[in-house]
Design an enzyme around this catalytic site. Structure first.
Site, PDB file in Angstrom:
ATOM      1  N   ARG A 207      -7.734  -4.102   9.680  1.00 26.90           N
ATOM      2  CA  ARG A 207      -6.480  -3.708   9.015  1.00 26.90           C
ATOM      3  C   ARG A 207      -6.838  -2.664   7.958  1.00 26.90           C
ATOM      4  O   ARG A 207      -7.507  -2.992   6.977  1.00 26.90           O
ATOM      5  CB  ARG A 207      -5.835  -4.951   8.393  1.00 26.90           C
ATOM      6  CG  ARG A 207      -4.496  -4.700   7.724  1.00 26.90           C
ATOM      7  CD  ARG A 207      -3.946  -5.979   7.106  1.00 26.90           C
ATOM      8  NE  ARG A 207      -2.665  -5.747   6.473  1.00 26.90           N
ATOM      9  CZ  ARG A 207      -2.511  -5.223   5.257  1.00 26.90           C
ATOM     10  NH1 ARG A 207      -3.554  -4.902   4.532  1.00 26.90           N
ATOM     11  NH2 ARG A 207      -1.302  -5.040   4.761  1.00 26.90           N
TER      12      ARG A 207
ATOM     13  N   LYS B  60     -10.339  -2.372  -1.037  1.00 31.02           N
ATOM     14  CA  LYS B  60     -10.163  -3.531  -1.925  1.00 31.02           C
ATOM     15  C   LYS B  60     -11.075  -3.503  -3.153  1.00 31.02           C
ATOM     16  O   LYS B  60     -12.081  -2.816  -3.184  1.00 31.02           O
ATOM     17  CB  LYS B  60     -10.303  -4.831  -1.120  1.00 31.02           C
ATOM     18  CG  LYS B  60      -9.007  -5.076  -0.327  1.00 31.02           C
ATOM     19  CD  LYS B  60      -8.878  -6.441   0.256  1.00 31.02           C
ATOM     20  CE  LYS B  60      -7.506  -6.536   0.925  1.00 31.02           C
ATOM     21  NZ  LYS B  60      -7.419  -7.607   1.890  1.00 31.02           N
TER      22      LYS B  60
END
Ligand code: HH2
Length: 280
Positions: free
Chosen positions: A254, A220
């Site tokens: 995840r 991210k």
């Protein structure tokens, strides 16, 4: 602790790895890489071979500013991939916030609905209640296209916790059993870098809300901001964030990079097993 899903009761006494399968042309880190059925199915098989405990299949990007995809197009993207994934022996989650896609995915055998909107769309609670599916309720604000305009918090940990508790309660009142619910802080969703880091630092509080915590730090933007690395060079940063999240109570990670994450968790577990308990 367990997470009850349709076909599988997932034992969370050790952290689990959820492999990401984005069947999209535009996901932020792997858009276009698995957007034909055969490539996506091969990716599912590869992730399971690498040790993924779960798969998460998505047909619409949720990156900031991503364009909207209608339910039919989203379903067309994932239908064949889901059908193949449910034969691989691991729980399969579908990443969608659209009730219509949820319903079709559950008819096709999905085990879990992973909803970045925490079942807030009209009809979403009804689509999952009574299905026996596990659900992941994630915190965000607004929609991907506009969410970064809403990134303002006083106490980000308290505000995210209050939202997640309220959504878990709504799910339970609709008939979703408590043991089917997992919560997710939603790192990167309507949160800037500072919010993400403060939320991770305070994550223990979220892990103590009574539900398993699923987290997504993989590749991210905040990791890119800290390291100066582009999206394809964020594996070390992703592992560091994932392990910190585990140390602060996360039970499901995840991730895009399953093999590396599985290795990191193996080392973690081996150290834990060798640790001599402190004597009084
Ligand atoms: N992050 C993304 C998508 N879905 N679901 C949960 N529960 N938690 C997350 O942190 C999360 C999520 C964004 O990552 P990715 O799927 O790689 O990208 P895109 O949304 O662009 O497809």
């Amino acid at each position: 602790m367990h997470w009850q899903t349709r076909r599988f009761r997932i034992d969370l006494s050790r952290p689990r790895v959820m492999g990401i399968v984005n069947v999209t042309p535009d996901s932020f880190s792997d858009g276009g890489r698995h957007d034909d059925d055969l490539a996506a199915i091969a990716h599912c098989e590869r992730l399971v071979a690498e040790g993924a405990d779960l798969l998460d299949i998505g047909g619409e990007s949720t990156r900031p500013g991503a364009p909207h995809v209608d339910a039919d197009s989203e379903w067309t993207r994932i239908e064949k991939v889901l059908a193949a994934a449910v034969t691989l022996g691991v729980p399969v989650s579908v990443d969608t916030y659209k009730p219509e896609v949820m319903r079709r995915a559950l008819e096709a055998g999905a085990d879990i609905i992973n909803d970045v909107q925490a079942l807030q769309l009209p009809g979403a609670l009804a689509a999952v209640a009574g299905s026996g599916a596990g659900v992941c309720l994630m915190h965000m604000r607004g929609e991907p296209a506009s969410m970064m305009d809403l990134a303002e918090y006083g106490d980000v940990v308290a505000e995210v916790a209050a939202f997640l508790v309220q959504r878990a309660q709504a799910a339970r009142e609709s008939g979703v059993p408590a043991e089917a619910i997992a919560l997710d802080p939603g790192y990167g969703f309507a949160k800037n870098g500072e919010h993400n880091l403060r939320l991770l630092a305070g994550q223990r509080r979220l892990a103590e809300l009574g539900y398993p915590l699923l987290v997504g730090w993989s590749r991210k933007r905040t990791l890119g901001d800290i390291t100066g690395r582009p999206v394809d060079q964020r594996l070390p940063a992703s592992l560091a964030a994932a392990l910190k999240a585990v140390s602060l109570g996360a039970k499901v990670l995840r991730v895009h990079d399953v093999a590396a994450t599985v290795d990191a968790l193996k080392v973690w577990a081996a150290i834990d097993a060798a640790t001599i308990p402190a004597t009084a």
